[in-house]
Design a protein around this motif. Structure first.
Motif, short mmCIF file in Angstrom:
data_model
loop_
_atom_site.label_atom_id
_atom_site.label_comp_id
_atom_site.label_asym_id
_atom_site.label_seq_id
_atom_site.Cartn_x
_atom_site.Cartn_y
_atom_site.Cartn_z
N PHE A 26 108.74 -54.15 2.79
CA PHE A 26 109.14 -55.51 3.14
C PHE A 26 108.77 -55.77 4.59
CE2 PHE A 26 112.37 -58.41 4.84
CZ PHE A 26 112.11 -59.51 4.05
N ALA A 27 108.04 -56.84 4.81
CA ALA A 27 107.67 -57.23 6.17
C ALA A 27 107.79 -58.74 6.31
CB ALA A 27 106.25 -56.78 6.47
N ASP A 28 108.12 -59.18 7.47
CA ASP A 28 108.23 -60.62 7.72
C ASP A 28 107.37 -60.97 8.92
OD1 ASP A 28 109.06 -63.21 7.45
OD2 ASP A 28 110.94 -62.93 8.51
N ALA A 29 106.73 -62.11 8.85
CA ALA A 29 105.90 -62.59 9.95
C ALA A 29 105.95 -64.11 9.99
CB ALA A 29 104.45 -62.12 9.77
N VAL A 30 105.84 -64.66 11.17
CA VAL A 30 105.93 -66.10 11.35
C VAL A 30 104.79 -66.82 10.62
CG1 VAL A 30 105.87 -67.97 13.04
CG2 VAL A 30 107.08 -65.85 13.55
N GLU A 31 103.59 -66.23 10.64
CA GLU A 31 102.43 -66.89 10.04
C GLU A 31 102.34 -66.71 8.52
OE1 GLU A 31 101.35 -62.83 11.40
OE2 GLU A 31 102.14 -64.50 12.50
N GLU A 32 103.24 -65.96 7.90
CA GLU A 32 103.22 -65.76 6.46
C GLU A 32 103.50 -67.07 5.73
OE1 GLU A 32 102.65 -63.35 4.15
OE2 GLU A 32 101.92 -62.06 5.75
N VAL A 33 102.65 -67.41 4.78
CA VAL A 33 102.84 -68.62 4.00
C VAL A 33 103.32 -68.27 2.60
CG1 VAL A 33 101.70 -70.65 3.04
CG2 VAL A 33 101.05 -69.81 5.30
N LEU A 34 102.63 -67.35 1.93
CA LEU A 34 102.99 -66.98 0.56
C LEU A 34 104.00 -65.85 0.47
CD1 LEU A 34 99.49 -67.13 -1.15
CD2 LEU A 34 101.32 -68.81 -1.25
N ARG A 35 104.18 -65.10 1.52
CA ARG A 35 105.08 -63.95 1.54
C ARG A 35 104.79 -63.01 0.37
NH1 ARG A 35 108.21 -64.67 5.72
NH2 ARG A 35 108.96 -66.72 6.23
N GLU A 36 103.67 -62.33 0.47
CA GLU A 36 103.25 -61.39 -0.57
C GLU A 36 104.10 -60.13 -0.51
OE1 GLU A 36 98.95 -60.79 -1.76
OE2 GLU A 36 99.36 -58.94 -0.66
N PHE A 37 104.40 -59.55 -1.67
CA PHE A 37 105.12 -58.29 -1.72
C PHE A 37 104.50 -57.41 -2.80
CE2 PHE A 37 107.38 -61.26 -4.42
CZ PHE A 37 107.62 -60.55 -5.58
N GLU A 38 104.66 -56.08 -2.63
CA GLU A 38 104.12 -55.11 -3.57
C GLU A 38 105.24 -54.18 -4.02
OE1 GLU A 38 100.53 -51.82 -4.01
OE2 GLU A 38 100.91 -52.76 -2.08
N VAL A 39 105.34 -53.96 -5.32
CA VAL A 39 106.35 -53.07 -5.89
C VAL A 39 105.64 -51.88 -6.51
CG1 VAL A 39 108.23 -52.89 -7.56
CG2 VAL A 39 107.85 -55.04 -6.37
N THR A 40 106.06 -50.66 -6.17
CA THR A 40 105.50 -49.45 -6.74
C THR A 40 106.53 -48.80 -7.64
OG1 THR A 40 104.13 -49.13 -4.78
CG2 THR A 40 104.41 -47.23 -6.23
N LEU A 41 106.12 -48.47 -8.86
CA LEU A 41 107.01 -47.90 -9.87
C LEU A 41 106.50 -46.53 -10.32
CD1 LEU A 41 107.02 -51.09 -12.09
CD2 LEU A 41 108.87 -50.43 -10.58
N LYS A 42 107.41 -45.63 -10.66
CA LYS A 42 107.08 -44.35 -11.29
C LYS A 42 107.36 -44.53 -12.78
CE LYS A 42 106.41 -41.67 -7.66
NZ LYS A 42 105.18 -40.99 -7.40
N VAL A 43 106.32 -44.57 -13.59
CA VAL A 43 106.46 -44.86 -15.02
C VAL A 43 107.07 -43.66 -15.74
CG1 VAL A 43 105.21 -45.46 -17.13
CG2 VAL A 43 104.54 -46.45 -14.95
N GLN A 44 108.08 -43.93 -16.57
CA GLN A 44 108.72 -42.90 -17.37
C GLN A 44 108.30 -42.96 -18.83
OE1 GLN A 44 110.79 -40.49 -16.02
NE2 GLN A 44 109.88 -41.41 -14.20
N GLU A 45 108.20 -44.18 -19.38
CA GLU A 45 107.92 -44.33 -20.80
C GLU A 45 107.29 -45.69 -21.07
OE1 GLU A 45 110.45 -44.32 -24.98
OE2 GLU A 45 111.50 -44.62 -23.09
N ASP A 46 106.27 -45.69 -21.91
CA ASP A 46 105.64 -46.93 -22.35
C ASP A 46 106.37 -47.39 -23.62
OD1 ASP A 46 104.01 -49.04 -23.03
OD2 ASP A 46 102.32 -47.81 -23.64
N VAL A 47 107.19 -48.41 -23.48
CA VAL A 47 107.98 -48.90 -24.61
C VAL A 47 107.12 -49.68 -25.59
CG1 VAL A 47 109.97 -50.31 -25.26
CG2 VAL A 47 110.04 -48.98 -23.16
N SER A 48 106.14 -50.42 -25.07
CA SER A 48 105.32 -51.28 -25.91
C SER A 48 104.26 -50.52 -26.70
CB SER A 48 104.62 -52.35 -25.06
OG SER A 48 103.69 -51.73 -24.19
N GLY A 49 103.82 -49.37 -26.21
CA GLY A 49 102.76 -48.62 -26.86
C GLY A 49 101.37 -49.15 -26.54
N VAL A 50 101.27 -50.19 -25.72
CA VAL A 50 99.98 -50.78 -25.37
C VAL A 50 99.25 -49.94 -24.34
CG1 VAL A 50 98.85 -52.81 -24.34
CG2 VAL A 50 100.75 -53.10 -25.94
N MET A 51 99.98 -49.46 -23.33
CA MET A 51 99.34 -48.73 -22.24
C MET A 51 99.31 -47.26 -22.55
SD MET A 51 100.80 -50.75 -18.97
CE MET A 51 99.71 -50.01 -17.80
#
Length: 150
Positions: A125-150
């Motif tokens: 998480f970072a904040d800046a005065v010039e940020e317009v869209l406020r982009e964020f990134e989430v990183t996950l550790k996958v345990q199980e594919d419930v859908s079976g697609v991936m």
């Protein structure tokens, strides 16, 4: 396109008319967060599950499958501005605290048909005065594919 053929770039799964894709994160103790906009970038790392046999004629390698390890996505706040970013940050904080009990969150992205259980690893998480869209990134550790697609 025949079964087993792939097309790049990958196309989204067709949705009924008037229905938009939804990206959401759910945890049984915290609730559900539906993202304002669809994620704009996905990345994942994987390992190949294989078996190697030495034979008289050489070496035989069987590819048994793959395992997704880390999965990350980028999204932005758009018109939600600071209020929405604060809501996302607090929601992620609550999941990070609750997942210590061993219950993973469920990430779902209906546009691609993805649904899997995962533990949140990081949400820088970072904040800046010039940020317009406020982009964020989430990183996950996958345990199980419930859908079976991936």
């Amino acid at each position: 396109m025949a079964f087993g053929e792939y097309q790049f770039p990958q196309q989204s799964a067709p949705l009924p008319d008037g229905e938009k894709g939804i990206a959401s994160l759910y945890h049984p103790e915290v609730g559900t967060l539906r993202f304002r906009s669809n994620p704009k970038e996905f990345n994942w790392s994987y390992t190949l599950n294989k078996r190697v046999d030495q034979t008289y004629g050489g070496r035989v390698i069987q590819l048994l499958g793959t395992r997704i390890e880390d999965f990350s996505f980028k999204a932005d706040c758009g018109a939600g501005r600071w209020d929405y970013m604060n809501k996302v940050a607090n929601f992620m904080r609550d999941i990070l605290i609750r997942q210590r009990g061993g219950k993973p969150a469920t990430f779902e992205y209906t546009t691609r048909g993805w649904k899997f259980n995962a533990f949140i690893a990081s949400v820088p998480f970072a904040d800046a005065v010039e940020e317009v869209l406020r982009e964020f990134e989430v990183t996950l550790k996958v345990q199980e594919d419930v859908s079976g697609v991936m």
